[in-house]
Design a protein around this motif. Structure first.
Motif, short mmCIF file in Angstrom:
data_model
loop_
_atom_site.label_atom_id
_atom_site.label_comp_id
_atom_site.label_asym_id
_atom_site.label_seq_id
_atom_site.Cartn_x
_atom_site.Cartn_y
_atom_site.Cartn_z
N ALA A 1 0.81 -1.09 -0.12
CA ALA A 1 0.45 -0.27 0.00
C ALA A 1 0.93 0.63 -0.08
CB ALA A 1 -1.26 0.06 1.29
N SER A 2 2.21 1.68 0.23
CA SER A 2 2.88 2.45 0.49
C SER A 2 3.14 3.08 -0.81
CB SER A 2 4.25 1.91 1.31
OG SER A 2 4.11 1.31 2.35
N LEU A 3 3.12 1.92 -1.71
CA LEU A 3 3.08 2.88 -3.10
C LEU A 3 2.28 2.37 -3.80
CD1 LEU A 3 6.83 1.26 -4.96
CD2 LEU A 3 6.42 3.53 -3.72
N ALA A 4 0.96 2.68 -3.65
CA ALA A 4 -0.62 1.88 -4.19
C ALA A 4 -1.37 3.59 -4.06
CB ALA A 4 -0.73 1.38 -3.88
N VAL B 1 6.67 0.23 9.81
CA VAL B 1 6.30 1.32 10.13
C VAL B 1 7.30 2.49 9.86
CG1 VAL B 1 4.76 3.93 10.22
CG2 VAL B 1 3.66 0.47 9.71
N ARG B 2 8.28 2.87 10.70
CA ARG B 2 9.42 3.80 10.73
C ARG B 2 10.00 3.57 9.66
NH1 ARG B 2 9.83 2.92 17.49
NH2 ARG B 2 7.77 4.20 17.65
N CYS B 3 10.92 2.45 9.11
CA CYS B 3 11.36 2.36 7.98
C CYS B 3 10.71 3.01 7.10
CB CYS B 3 11.97 0.45 7.98
SG CYS B 3 13.27 1.23 6.51
N GLY C 1 9.66 7.43 2.91
CA GLY C 1 9.67 8.32 2.42
C GLY C 1 7.60 8.17 2.31
N ALA C 2 7.12 7.69 2.88
CA ALA C 2 5.79 6.66 2.92
C ALA C 2 5.43 7.87 4.12
CB ALA C 2 6.12 5.48 4.10
N GLY D 1 -0.38 5.96 -0.04
CA GLY D 1 0.09 5.94 -1.33
C GLY D 1 1.40 7.37 -1.72
N VAL D 2 2.60 6.85 -2.20
CA VAL D 2 3.32 7.99 -2.75
C VAL D 2 3.87 7.55 -3.94
CG1 VAL D 2 3.72 8.98 -0.95
CG2 VAL D 2 5.38 6.69 -1.32
#
Ligand code: UD1
Length: 422
Positions: A176-179, A198-200, A205-206, A220-221
């Protein structure tokens, strides 16, 4: 095949450094697949599972280098030239499934063999697949492989897990970070390893909020960049070594330990008659003068009692005064250590997911067989307290999850050595 020979009866005293968490590191490493820039992990544990994940990432074209004897890993995934996670690698380690989300998110497709790992029950991956489908992937299962496609990219969605799954929460977070758009994970896992991931991802940049609670929101980003991240302390290694002086007497300081990583476990130790003190450098543990008392334990998702410490706790309760009841609620087949402990004189009755342990005065050394990672270490701990010699065969599981176990324990006075097994 290697075996471990333990001679019981020595008190343990000293300090044990606790490594970075295996289960966090194996989740963080696939995050490299989300970015063209390098990801560096510090405080990585030196374990065979980390090597297996390295081999898997290299099979996609990632470059992985390590420094400080493996404690620092730098991964660069500039070009991915293969999107298939082969059975030969995946069968060694269940965490391999965590490449599915990142490959799909970055490349729009992935083929991943169905996983193996410790033999502690059915351990399906349906929740991982449900999450990927919710994000817009088409999934086909054939020939033992997951074939996943998202030609038009992944799209944010509301995903409600029917029950808590650490792995499925992690895969969903990575994907989902890139969705495109917003994803909400409901009934998400709250484990410290999730918070660490999540911290990582945020460092890369998420945009994520709510980690450590059961609702996580991911905006998402378009792209993620490089980062350096320190792997959280291994709470399971920590809990394992915290138990060691309870078996043998003496006092151990587990360096890097924090009570908040293991609050329910620490409550159970207190009930059982074990004293834990938070120091500046970690956690100091010793047995109270009143001896070990029987207790009841139920494994649960975090912040409950961890399934990964159930085998070690059972081994301890074998010599506690009274009858203890252990209920395994995460995995249906995670009492394989019980008959092995029985060979050492323990009185354990297993009925489905419930084990009843009647305390005996003393365990006796015997040849035993390690059946999975945490079972292996429970037999080592039992051997430290037993009369005579315990030979633990098939310890290859141990090297998947415990870094330098013989060295860490012998530095505190244990009689333990690696020998050639039968
Ligand atoms: C689990 C443990 C984790 C531990 C790890 C290794 C929990 C909640 N999870 O994580 O603490 O470190 O094992 O021992 O304690 N399940 C499904 N379908 C899926 C995924 C999981 O039915 O797609 C089931 C599993 O069979 C299990 C439960 O859900 O009964 C929890 O599994 P999950 O948390 O996903 O397992 P791991 O991520 O391996």
């Amino acid at each position: 095949m290697d075996a471990i020979l333990v001679t019981g009866g020595s008190e343990l005293n000293g300090k044990i450094p606790i490594a970075g968490a295996k289960n966090a590191c194996l989740t963080l490493m696939p995050a490299t697949l989300l970015s063209e820039e390098p990801l560096t992990l510090t405080n990585a544990p030196r374990l065979s599972d980390i090597k297996t994940m390295t081999t898997l990432l290299e099979s996609f074209g990632s470059e992985v280098s390590n420094m400080q004897d493996g404690k620092v890993l730098t991964m660069s995934s500039h070009n991915l030239n293969n999107l298939t996670a082969e059975y030969d690698i995946v069968r060694k380690m269940r965490a391999s499934i965590l490449v599915l989300g990142p490959l799909l998110a970055r490349e729009g497709r992935a083929v991943v063999s169905l996983p193996g790992g410790c033999a502690i029950g059915a351990r399906p991956v349906d929740l991982h697949l449900m999450a990927m489908r919710a994000l817009g992937a088409e999934i086909d299962l054939h020939d033992g492989y997951i074939h996943a496609n998202a030609n038009k990219g992944l799209k944010g969605a509301i995903i409600e897990f029917p029950f808590v799954s650490v792995g499925a929460t992690e895969n969903a977070l990575l994907a989902a970070s890139l969705a495109k758009g917003t994803t909400v994970l409901k009934n998400a896992a709250r484990e410290p390893e999730i918070v660490d991931l999540v911290r990582c991802l945020i460092a890369m940049g998420a945009e994520i909020g709510g980690e450590g609670t059961s609702t996580i929101t991911i905006q998402g980003v378009d792209r993620l960049h490089g980062a350096t991240h320190r792997v959280v302390t291994d709470r399971i290694e920590l809990g394992t070594y915290m138990l060691a002086p309870a078996f043998t007497g003496g006092e151990i300081e587990c360096l890097g330990g924090k009570i908040e990583l293991l609050s329910s476990f620490c409550e159970k130790l207190d009930e059982c008659g074990i004293v834990v003190e938070q120091t500046e450098n970690g956690l100091k543990v010793k047995r109270s003068n009143s001896g070990l008392k029987a207790i009841n334990v139920e494994t649960e998702p975090f912040p409950g009692f961890p399934t990964d410490l159930q085998a070690q706790m059972m081994a301890l309760l074998c010599t506690a005064t009274g009858t203890s009841i252990l209920e395994e609620k995460i995995f249906e087949n995670r009492f394989m250590h019980a008959p092995e402990l029985g060979r050492m004189g323990a009185k354990i009755d297993v009925n489905g997911g419930v084990a009843t342990v009647k305390g005996v005065d003393q365990l006796k050394g015997a040849p035993v067989m390690a059946t999975d990672l945490r079972a292996s270490v429970s037999l080592i701990l039992a051997g430290l307290a037993a009369e005579g010699e315990t030979l633990i065969n098939r310890v290859y599981h141990l090297d998947r999850g415990y870094e330098r176990v013989e060295e860490k324990l012998s530095n505190c006075g244990a009689k333990i050595e690696r020998v050639r097994g039968q």
